[in-house]
Write a protein that holds these residues in place. Structure first.
Motif, PDB file in Angstrom:
ATOM      1  N   LEU B 183      -9.163  46.213 -27.172  1.00 26.27           N
ATOM      2  CA  LEU B 183      -8.684  46.975 -28.331  1.00 26.27           C
ATOM      3  C   LEU B 183      -9.837  47.321 -29.279  1.00 26.27           C
ATOM      4  N   GLY B 184     -11.033  46.900 -28.912  1.00 24.98           N
ATOM      5  CA  GLY B 184     -12.192  47.178 -29.754  1.00 24.98           C
ATOM      6  C   GLY B 184     -12.393  46.160 -30.866  1.00 24.98           C
ATOM      7  N   TRP B 185     -11.742  45.010 -30.741  1.00 24.41           N
ATOM      8  CA  TRP B 185     -11.837  43.979 -31.763  1.00 24.41           C
ATOM      9  C   TRP B 185     -12.497  42.729 -31.189  1.00 24.41           C
ATOM     10  N   GLN B 186     -12.753  41.761 -32.091  1.00 24.79           N
ATOM     11  CA  GLN B 186     -13.424  40.532 -31.664  1.00 24.79           C
ATOM     12  C   GLN B 186     -12.534  39.338 -32.017  1.00 24.79           C
ATOM     13  N   ALA B 187     -12.262  38.508 -31.029  1.00 21.54           N
ATOM     14  CA  ALA B 187     -11.534  37.264 -31.316  1.00 21.54           C
ATOM     15  C   ALA B 187     -12.560  36.173 -31.588  1.00 21.54           C
ATOM     16  N   LEU B 188     -12.277  35.359 -32.618  1.00 22.94           N
ATOM     17  CA  LEU B 188     -13.246  34.345 -33.053  1.00 22.94           C
ATOM     18  C   LEU B 188     -12.707  32.954 -32.777  1.00 22.94           C
ATOM     19  N   PRO B 189     -13.596  32.000 -32.457  1.00 23.42           N
ATOM     20  CA  PRO B 189     -13.126  30.612 -32.340  1.00 23.42           C
ATOM     21  C   PRO B 189     -12.673  30.109 -33.719  1.00 23.42           C
ATOM     22  N   THR B 190     -11.559  29.394 -33.747  1.00 26.03           N
ATOM     23  CA  THR B 190     -11.059  28.831 -35.004  1.00 26.03           C
ATOM     24  C   THR B 190     -11.618  27.431 -35.173  1.00 26.03           C
ATOM     25  N   ALA B 191     -12.296  27.188 -36.290  1.00 20.58           N
ATOM     26  CA  ALA B 191     -12.788  25.833 -36.568  1.00 20.58           C
ATOM     27  C   ALA B 191     -11.613  24.937 -36.943  1.00 20.58           C
ATOM     28  N   ARG B 192     -11.675  23.682 -36.536  1.00 18.33           N
ATOM     29  CA  ARG B 192     -10.561  22.770 -36.800  1.00 18.33           C
ATOM     30  C   ARG B 192     -11.077  21.491 -37.451  1.00 18.33           C
ATOM     31  N   GLY B 193     -10.277  20.976 -38.365  1.00 19.60           N
ATOM     32  CA  GLY B 193     -10.556  19.674 -38.946  1.00 19.60           C
ATOM     33  C   GLY B 193     -10.079  18.595 -38.001  1.00 19.60           C
ATOM     34  N   ILE B 194     -10.700  18.538 -36.826  1.00 23.02           N
ATOM     35  CA  ILE B 194     -10.323  17.590 -35.777  1.00 23.02           C
ATOM     36  C   ILE B 194     -11.611  17.142 -35.085  1.00 23.02           C
ATOM     37  N   ALA B 341      -2.981  22.613 -21.818  1.00 20.38           N
ATOM     38  CA  ALA B 341      -3.870  22.253 -22.927  1.00 20.38           C
ATOM     39  C   ALA B 341      -3.333  22.794 -24.249  1.00 20.38           C
ATOM     40  N   PRO B 342      -3.433  22.020 -25.326  1.00 20.98           N
ATOM     41  CA  PRO B 342      -2.743  22.406 -26.562  1.00 20.98           C
ATOM     42  C   PRO B 342      -3.416  23.474 -27.422  1.00 20.98           C
ATOM     43  N   PHE B 343      -4.750  23.588 -27.364  1.00 24.10           N
ATOM     44  CA  PHE B 343      -5.410  24.386 -28.403  1.00 24.10           C
ATOM     45  C   PHE B 343      -5.775  25.794 -27.951  1.00 24.10           C
ATOM     46  N   VAL B 344      -5.338  26.769 -28.691  1.00 24.05           N
ATOM     47  CA  VAL B 344      -5.731  28.164 -28.468  1.00 24.05           C
ATOM     48  C   VAL B 344      -6.977  28.479 -29.290  1.00 24.05           C
ATOM     49  N   ASN B 345      -6.917  28.129 -30.585  1.00 23.66           N
ATOM     50  CA  ASN B 345      -8.086  28.247 -31.473  1.00 23.66           C
ATOM     51  C   ASN B 345      -8.763  29.615 -31.431  1.00 23.66           C
ATOM     52  N   ARG B 346      -7.960  30.645 -31.628  1.00 21.88           N
ATOM     53  CA  ARG B 346      -8.513  31.985 -31.748  1.00 21.88           C
ATOM     54  C   ARG B 346      -8.008  32.626 -33.038  1.00 21.88           C
TER      55      ARG B 346
END
Lengths: 217, 553
Positions: B183-194, B341-346
């Motif tokens: 789509l011309g966009w960028q998905a970013l990793p989500t930082a987690r307090g884990i 696996a539980p984490f998507v983080n995007r």
């Protein structure tokens, strides 16, 4: 349709249920000085038979209606039904917790109201009615106006039934984790430290929680 | 009989209160922390949905301690338990999901950079991103944040990568990356307090899947309960008093805050005098406490010199859609459907700021992607519905079986929430909680731009979900607010007439009174604010330590 049961139409019941429904329920003015009294008026006839030793909260008569209601909500088919999974025992047991002390006083009259409605419509007690007759009566409750006691009681029945079907087995329902198998809850987290330990008892834990000032819920 | 006076009394032990307690204790000052909830141990966090998510383990029962809520000043109030975060030592950081984003430089200068918005009380912050950046570093290190910094068009400046490597991701994350790229966009990793590694007695995440809304049984989650409170107490200077409900902050004839009155766990009234009093009970409850702290000198509440205390309440603009995939029919097409696996983080931040107003807004926000919460009762109650849409019997069982065959990927928005004159917290003296205190009454009048913006974000999110090839996409809504992310009721600023606190989060009118939860924020930002609250608290701690060292009070 207007409520035929005063115990079911109290506004105070509505905002208690909001907690379990998970959303907020409009009450009209939120500025009432105090909720209306919870206990039935003394002038009302006492309908309840004495408790038997078989159950913790309900009389045999009430329990029979509950079993029939749970069987109507979660019937046995190719998968386990609510009665087999111990949902009525869950409801009977969870109503002993302080958090549900006030809701209990709304839930039990609702069982009897369901039975009365069935007797009026079909000339048979709810527990003795056919599945089609039970479904018809329960649909009347479900489709009652949103803020009516009947609709709210239906919502509470669904919530308590699903808690019993899908909650931790230590509460008495979800026997053999049968409910979890139906929804494919793969016991996520079991085997990790967060899994309830052998001997864990959710009811006892609930009874140990602090409520507000610590003077009860 | 008053307790012995201490240097600092902090009310609340969450993201705002605990960093202060930690720093002040470390610096040698005597601190008492009053926390209304219990002090749970790690072993109290059990995977029991009824206990954890459906009763009063974290949130009070609404018939004991309601909030009043209305959608606009012309509407009636309803009682609700919305607007609470966890009542326990550690506060909301205990049951949070731990999406630990930083704000961006533009969030501190919204009015200067993007201009005023008619009907909204948009204001610049009295500090800049650069002032908070070192404290973001400190908060990420001390709380324990895992992630992976990647360059992108709205990336905030960082001095280094995250202190812990990222969590293992579900393979759908790569599918999201590809869908966004298409789509011309960028998905970013989500930082987690884990935590992803054992650290100072806390253990790494075990991927148990019951994370958000639960307490963490290994201490991996970056709660102040696990990360800061034990160290604060170990300093020997900090005493945490659980089950102590503050009822009033008193003031003296000198116009300064004098003490905190509270009910202890036996319901007895106690008084804790302190040189400095810090309120950190969430934006709603801090406003309520100060509005309830009236006296002849402060008839409309302590620190309320200009009537702004409780005004300009902020949440996060919430919209959500869900994509349903069917394992039985789509597992061949999507091999990742059978992975648990539980984490998507995007996250997607393409629309954090729009280049112009052609879509009806300039300031947008973030889309966060995640698997639907696995709590089965919550899911089933949602499927059963009620009223005309309600189902029971075989129809309900069929829905439960369909759910078993489904994997539900969802996103939620963290959108800017514009402050308006009619979005505020007041107290209602006619409705009291079980402590006998007037409850917080919340009025929300959403700014129309928020709704346009949130709908835009939701539509973009749905385009991403559709590109993943689900069986269906269902919109949950575009006009909500995330009530656990709260700010704004004691906004800080340089102008005494336009703000409640100064740039140190110190009351303009009561010089030994501070507020350090989300209340200080004049604007919501387009991300969850937990990390920002903690970082700001570390910043205020430096000011307070310097003040106490210099003046002794």
């Amino acid at each position: 349709m207007s409520s035929d049961d005063e115990a079911l139409s109290r506004r105070v019941f509505v905002h208690r249920l909001a907690f379990f429904g998970g959303g907020s329920v409009v009450l009209g003015s939120g500025c009432e000085d105090k909720p209306k009294p919870l206990a039935p008026k003394p002038s009302q006839p006492e309908r309840r038979a004495p408790l038997t030793t078989k159950h913790q909260t309900l009389t045999d008569e009430e329990f029979a209606v509950l079993v029939a209601a749970v069987d109507t909500v979660l019937p046995k088919d190719e998968d386990v039904g609510g009665v087999e999974a111990g949902v009525p025992e869950y409801v009977d047991h969870i109503l002993t917790t302080p958090q549900l002390e006030k809701l209990k006083n709304d839930f039990i009259p609702g069982l009897l109201a369901l039975d009365r409605r069935c007797t009026r419509l079909h000339q048979v007690h709810f527990a003795d009615a056919t599945p089609a007759q039970r479904a018809e009566v329960l649909t009347v409750f479900k489709d009652s106006p949103e803020k009516s006691g009947e609709a709210k009681w239906y919502e509470l029945l669904i919530v308590l039934s699903l808690e019993g079907f899908l909650g931790d087995p230590s509460y008495g329902g979800n026997k053999g984790e049968a409910g979890w198998k139906v929804v494919g809850f793969d016991l996520a987290g079991r085997g990790t430290e967060g899994a309830p330990k052998p001997g864990y008892d959710g009811i006892t834990t609930l009874k140990g929680l602090t409520c507000g000032t610590g003077r009860g819920c | 009989m008053a307790k012995p006076a201490v240097d600092v009394c902090i009310i609340g032990s969450g993201a705002g209160g605990a960093p202060l307690a930690y720093e002040l204790g470390k610096a040698g000052f005597k601190v008492v922390v009053l926390e209304k909830g219990p002090w749970y141990r790690q072993e109290d966090f059990v995977h029991d949905e009824i206990l954890n998510s459906r009763r009063n383990f974290f949130m009070p029962l609404p018939w004991n301690e309601p909030h009043l809520w209305r959608a606009g000043p012309d509407k009636p109030f309803a009682r609700t338990n919305d607007g609470w975060t966890a009542n326990c030592v550690g506060g909301g950081t205990v049951h949070m999901s731990g999406y630990f984003y930083r704000l961006k430089p533009v969030d501190f200068r919204l009015k200067s950079e993007l201009g005023a918005v008619k009907g909204a009380n948009v204001a610049d912050w009295p500090i800049r991103y650069e002032d908070l950046a070192p404290y973001y570093d400190k908060a990420e290190a001390l709380l324990g944040v895992s992630g992976r910094a990647v360059p992108h068009k709205f990336q905030e400046p960082r001095s280094k990568d995250f202190p812990f490597p990222p969590l293992a991701e579900h393979p759908v994350s790569q599918a999201i990356d590809q869908a966004c790229a298409g789509l011309g966009w960028q998905a970013l990793p989500t930082a987690r307090g884990i935590l992803t590694a054992n650290h100072e007695g806390r253990r790494a995440c075990t991927y148990c899947t019951l994370c958000g809304s639960y307490g963490c049984e290994t201490g991996a989650k970056a709660s102040t309960l696990a990360a800061l409170i034990p160290k604060a107490v170990a300093s020997g200077n900090v005493e945490v008093r659980p089950k102590c409900m503050a009822t009033q902050v008193t003031s003296g004839t000198d116009g300064l805050a004098k003490s905190v009155l509270y009910l202890d766990q036996d319901g007895a009234t106690q008084e804790q005098p302190a040189k400095i009093i810090v309120v950190s009970c969430t934006a709603i409850e801090s406003a309520r406490l100060l509005l309830n702290s009236t006296s002849s000198r402060f008839p409309s509440g302590l620190g309320n010199h200009n009537g702004l205390l409780g005004q300009n309440l902020l949440f996060s603009s919430f919209g959500q859609s869900k994509a349903t995939f069917r394992v039985s029919r789509q597992a061949k097409q999507h091999a990742w459907l059978t992975t648990k696996a539980p984490f998507v983080n995007r996250s997607v931040q393409e629309f954090y700021v729009m280049p112009d107003g052609r879509f009806g807004f300039r300031k947008g926000g973030t889309l966060g992607f995640m698997w639907a919460h696995p709590n089965p009762i919550f899911a089933a109650v949602g499927l059963a519905k009620k009223g005309a849409d309600g189902v029971f019997g075989k129809a309900l069982k069929d829905k439960l079986r369909d759910y078993r065959d489904s994997r539900i990927l969802e996103f939620e928005t963290y959108g800017e929430f514009l402050p308006t004159d009619d979005t505020r917290v007041t107290v209602d003296s006619k409705v009291k909680d079980s402590y006998g205190l007037p409850v917080a009454a919340i009025t929300i009048k959403r700014h129309p731009v928020d709704l346009v913006m949130t709908k835009f974000l939701v539509e973009r999110g749905e385009e991403i979900l559709q590109a993943l090839g689900p069986e269906s996409v269902t919109r949950v809504g575009t006009a909500g607010e995330t009530a656990i992310l709260q700010g704004g009721t004691c906004r800080f600023g340089k102008d005494e007439g336009q703000s409640v606190l100064n740039e140190h989060c110190q009351s303009h009118s009561v010089k030994n009174l501070y507020v350090v939860d989300g209340s200080f924020m004049p604007s919501s930002g387009g991300v969850p604010i937990t990390l920002t609250i903690a970082a700001n608290s570390f910043r205020v701690a430096d000011h307070l330590v310097a003040r106490l060292k210099k003046h002794g009070k």
